[in-house]
Design an enzyme around this catalytic site. Structure first.
Site, mmCIF file in Angstrom:
data_model
loop_
_atom_site.group_PDB
_atom_site.id
_atom_site.type_symbol
_atom_site.label_atom_id
_atom_site.label_comp_id
_atom_site.label_asym_id
_atom_site.label_seq_id
_atom_site.Cartn_x
_atom_site.Cartn_y
_atom_site.Cartn_z
ATOM 1 N N LYS A 127 34.191 39.159 42.761
ATOM 2 C CA LYS A 127 35.456 39.872 42.945
ATOM 3 C C LYS A 127 36.622 39.025 42.438
ATOM 4 O O LYS A 127 36.542 37.799 42.354
ATOM 5 C CB LYS A 127 35.641 40.296 44.390
ATOM 6 C CG LYS A 127 35.710 39.220 45.430
ATOM 7 C CD LYS A 127 35.787 39.847 46.822
ATOM 8 C CE LYS A 127 35.669 38.790 47.899
ATOM 9 N NZ LYS A 127 35.618 39.365 49.254
ATOM 10 N N SER A 202 36.005 43.233 51.702
ATOM 11 C CA SER A 202 36.745 43.274 50.462
ATOM 12 C C SER A 202 35.868 43.190 49.212
ATOM 13 O O SER A 202 36.370 43.236 48.109
ATOM 14 C CB SER A 202 37.752 42.120 50.438
ATOM 15 O OG SER A 202 37.091 40.873 50.553
ATOM 16 N N SER A 226 33.578 40.760 54.912
ATOM 17 C CA SER A 226 33.809 41.180 53.529
ATOM 18 C C SER A 226 32.584 41.142 52.625
ATOM 19 O O SER A 226 32.599 41.738 51.551
ATOM 20 C CB SER A 226 34.915 40.318 52.893
ATOM 21 O OG SER A 226 36.140 40.589 53.499
#
Length: 524
Positions: A127, A202, A226
């Protein structure tokens, strides 16, 4: 508890279950009609079903060319990304050149050093909050939309040292702390199982790619679920290592060495990849976890917790309790016996998951309010909400609500929080020792519809309590619910007993079928 209190508690429980169902119904009226299916994996790309460890083995023996693998991943991403909106930056041409260099090395005969690289020639994604040189480093903030990284994070460097090839960066929530993957810079990422639902946050972009056969290696990070939440919502495995074993240098402005709940981890289609990948980014701390330890599943003590009474969190739905019971029944049948069956566990700390996590988040080195504007100025929550309502804001609503949470909610009593956390750790880890695991419910429900988490903002807490405990946990998929959404459980162990979590994950993978992929694999 008195009879009246019991009745009121039961009525409140059923009211909240009804409210949750009502929220789902209302949001379904919009999102179910907009569901898009992920294209099936073509036979020519069938190699993408294999584990990263298997792919590396084939590359080193010459059975598979790294260039062919990288090209297949690129083609698959281009196939699914128009639906998922997961990839936000790429280095496809450079990755192909890196892969050709690997193939040249293999053709010439690998040196001992290259032969020992565990993921030689296998591409990876991560990410956007993980620094990669030349890539944007926005954290989803509009004010940082032109900012680029000048160096790689330590974890990226370690993966490259292990032979893996950086391929692309994926989407994330604005400032990371949210249950959806959406921001003003890149927009929203969609769940491959149902595009009207959240892939989690996330690391939602990573989980979406993994569940679509579009990345062999997904590097993630986790400070409140996450890694594990997106793995759960999308139907794949996710491992969160013992806190302090992975370097956070180059992640969300971290310099490395901070005292933190944040730990890097991986999402994967295959449980067998999680240990070897964790070893890579743990580097010289890998020995603390003894990830190669041989474990007999019959030597493990099992405990379980299928619900708690944290009133910030929605009640756990029956389908989540049922999947826990299926796991317990299988373990009782195969691993233990009736006399030593998994025992139910509970501690008062699980009734205060949100408050404990909130307290320890304020001990983290990150300054959320200072990050918000990108210039260090501290915003006013009411002013930011007014700007949002007038269409003058470049922030997501959940980011603004986080400001209200930080600025207006009462502070958690430090003595209470620290004492309860210590008591919880002492009790749980005392029971688990070095040969016990806790099977923990993952969430009150399966993947929610987009935006509905705004009405249930604290439902991540069965994940975040693991961060408070600073222990390892593996998210394990265990099939689907009645409408086809992935469900599963978490497997926790005492600190540095990551190998126990992974051993149980492999056992459950074998018994329950493993990852719930978002599409079929064509055989012709």
């Amino acid at each position: 508890m008195s009879a009246i209190a019991t009745i009121l508690h039961t009525l409140l429980l059923y009211f909240r279950l009804f409210l949750d169902k009502l929220i789902d119904f209302i949001f379904s009226l919009y999102w179910d009609d907009r569901k898009q299916s992920i294209p099936d994996l073509q036979k020519k790309h069938a190699i993408l079903t294999e584990s990263a460890t298997s792919l590396a083995r084939k590359i080193k023996t010459g059975e598979l060319k790294s260039e062919d693998l990288v090209r297949a991943v690129i083609e698959r991403i281009k196939e699914v990304n128009p639906i998922l909106k997961a990839v936000v930056a790429d280095r496809y041409d450079s990755a192909l050149e890196d892969a050709r260099e690997v193939d040249r090395l293999v053709a010439a005969g690998l040196s001992k050093e290259n032969a020992q690289k565990p993921f030689l020639g296998v591409p990876f994604t991560t990410k956007e909050s993980q620094e990669m040189k030349g890539f944007c480093y926005t954290l989803g903030l509009w004010s940082r939309r032109m900012v680029k990284s000048t160096e790689d994070s330590e974890a990226v460097l370690l993966l490259k040292k292990a032979g893996a090839i950086p391929l692309a960066a994926t989407n994330l929530p604005e400032l990371l702390v949210w249950q959806e993957t959406r921001n003003p810079v890149y927009g929203m990422t969609y769940n491959p199982q149902h595009s009207g639902r959240s892939p989690g946050g996330s690391s939602g972009g990573e989980a979406a790619l993994s569940a679509s056969y579009a990345t062999p290696i997904s590097l993630c990070s986790d400070i409140g679920g996450s890694t594990r939440m997106p793995a759960f919502y999308c139907g794949v495995f996710g491992h969160h290592p013992t806190a302090g074993t992975t370097s956070t240098k180059g992640v969300v402005f971290r310099k490395g060495g901070e005292e933190t709940m944040l730990c890097l981890g991986f999402i994967s289609k295959h449980a067998e990849d999680l240990g070897p990948l964790t070893k890579v980014i743990a580097d010289d701390k890998a020995k603390l976890m003894d990830l190669d330890k041989s474990i007999n599943i019959k030597d493990i003590k099992f405990y379980y917790l299928d619900s708690a009474e944290d009133h910030f969190v929605s009640p756990v739905r029956q389908e989540m309790k049922n999947v826990m019971q299926r796991a317990i029944a299988k373990i009782t049948q195969d691993v233990t016996d009736t006399a030593n069956a998994p025992q139910k566990y509970m501690h008062e700390g699980f009734n205060h998951m949100y408050r404990l996590w909130s307290y320890w988040m304020k001990k983290e080195p990150d300054d959320y309010e200072a990050f918000y504007a990108g210039n260090g100025k501290r915003p006013n929550a009411f002013l930011e909400l007014a700007k949002k309502m007038l269409g003058m804001s470049h922030h997501c609503l959940f980011t603004i609500l986080r400001l209200f949470e930080l600025q207006l909610l009462p502070k958690v009593d430090s003595e209470w929080a620290e004492n309860l956390t210590k008591q919880m750790k002492d009790d749980l880890f005392g029971k688990l020792g070095d040969n016990g695991v806790l099977l923990l419910v993952s969430s009150p429900h399966a993947a929610p519809f987009h935006y509905s988490s705004l009405l249930r903002p604290f439902n991540f807490c069965y994940f975040s309590i693991v961060n408070v405990l600073k222990c390892p946990a593996t998210q394990v998929p265990l099939g689907t619910n009645s409408i086809g959404l992935p469900i599963g459980i978490q497997v926790l162990a005492a600190p540095y007993n990551d190998a126990l979590c992974l051993a149980v994950a492999k056992y459950l993978e074998k018994e329950f079928g493993g990852a719930v992929m978002a599409c079929k694999v064509k055989t012709s």
